[in-house]
Design an enzyme around this catalytic site. Structure first.
Site, PDB file in Angstrom:
ATOM      1  N   VAL A 209       0.590   2.485  -2.290  1.00 55.42           N
ATOM      2  CA  VAL A 209       0.143   2.499  -0.895  1.00 55.42           C
ATOM      3  C   VAL A 209      -0.992   1.494  -0.686  1.00 55.42           C
ATOM      4  O   VAL A 209      -1.048   0.813   0.345  1.00 55.42           O
ATOM      5  CB  VAL A 209      -0.311   3.915  -0.472  1.00 55.42           C
ATOM      6  CG1 VAL A 209      -0.884   3.898   0.946  1.00 55.42           C
ATOM      7  CG2 VAL A 209       0.858   4.894  -0.555  1.00 55.42           C
ATOM      8  N   CYS A 210      -1.881   1.379  -1.666  1.00 51.61           N
ATOM      9  CA  CYS A 210      -3.066   0.530  -1.517  1.00 51.61           C
ATOM     10  C   CYS A 210      -2.748  -0.915  -1.137  1.00 51.61           C
ATOM     11  O   CYS A 210      -3.379  -1.463  -0.228  1.00 51.61           O
ATOM     12  CB  CYS A 210      -3.914   0.577  -2.785  1.00 51.61           C
ATOM     13  SG  CYS A 210      -4.586   2.219  -3.137  1.00 51.61           S
TER      14      CYS A 210
END
Length: 209
Positions: free
Chosen positions: A49-50
Site C-alpha cells: 500500500v505504501c
C-alpha cells in the site's frame, strides 16, 4: 494528546532528498515562515500500500507546490533503505522518480512524538524491555502552517490508504481561512462559497444553499 493547534514536534534526522541524496540533519524548521508542510508517515519501505500513496503524492506534487506547500514523507526505516527503494524502478516495486524528502525515523522518536507509532514500549513479566504492537508508523498525515502549528491531522490504521486529494483540499481550506477570514463548511472545496464566522454569516450561507 492531539497536536491540533499546537507546535509541530521539532526533530533533526537523516533523510533522502531529491530521490538520490542522503542528508544527516533534515528538519521541518527550514520551512518556518516560508511554506505549508504536509508531513506524512507510512509504515514501511518495500511494501504494497505504501508505494501507492508515496507515488500518488509525487503525481500531485505540483498541485501542492503551486499552493506554497511542501510534501515530506517519513517511516521508521533507515535512510539507506529509503535510498535503495528510491533507486528501484516502479515496475520492480520501487518508488523511483519520487523527489520530495523522505525522513528516516530509526529511533521511532518522531513517530512517537507525533502520536502515530503503532505500538508501545513496555516490560514483560521478567522485567525485560519489550514492545507491544507493530514497531512502525500508522498512516498519519499532518498539515502544518507557516508558523509551525498543526492545523489538521488524520491517522489511518495500517491497511487503510489515504486520500491525496483530501490533503490538497485541506491545504486549500487552510489558505482560504487565512486569506479570507472565512470558515469552510462540510464538503467545501476551492471555488465554493464559504461562511463568515458569525451567526449572520451562517444564516446567509444557509439561505443561499
Amino acid at each position: 494528546m492531539s497536536l491540533i493547534n499546537r507546535k509541530a514536534p521539532v526533530f533533526s534526522a537523516p533523510a533522502v532528498i531529491n530521490g538520490d541524496e542522503i542528508v544527516e540533519n533534515f528538519s521541518l524548521t527550514q520551512y518556518l515562515g516560508k511554506k505549508y508542510v504536509v508531513f506524512f508517515f507510512y509504515p514501511k519501505d518495500f511494501t504494497f500500500v505504501c508505494p501507492t500513496e508515496i507515488l500518488a503524492f509525487q503525481e500531485k506534487l505540483a498541485e501542492f507546490e503551486k499552493r506554497d506547500a511542501v510534501v515530506i514523507g517519513c517511516s521508521t526505516d533507515t535512510e539507506e533503505t529509503h535510498l535503495a527503494w528510491l533507486s528501484t524502478p516502479k515496475q520492480n516495486g520501487g518508488i523511483q522518480g519520487v523527489t520530495y524528502p523522505i525522513v528516516a525515523d530509526t529511533a521511532k522518536t518522531i513517530a512517537t512524538n507525533y502520536g502515530v507509532l503503532a505500538g508501545d514500549y513496555t516490560y514483560d513479566e521478567e522485567g525485560n524491555f519489550a514492545f507491544e504492537g507493530a514497531p512502525v508508523a500508522f498512516r498519519g498525515t499532518f498539515l502544518i502552517d507557516k508558523a509551525g502549528v498543526v492545523q489538521h491531522c488524520v491517522i489511518n490504521n495500517l491497511p487503510l490508504g489515504r486520500n491525496i486529494d483530501e490533503a490538497i483540499r485541506m491545504v486549500d481550506a487552510l489558505r482560504h481561512v487565512e486569506e479570507k477570514g472565512e470558515v469552510c463548511p462540510a464538503n467545501w472545496s476551492e471555488g465554493k462559497e464559504a461562511m463568515q464566522a458569525t451567526r449572520d454569516g451562517v444564516a446567509t450561507y444557509l439561505s443561499n444553499n
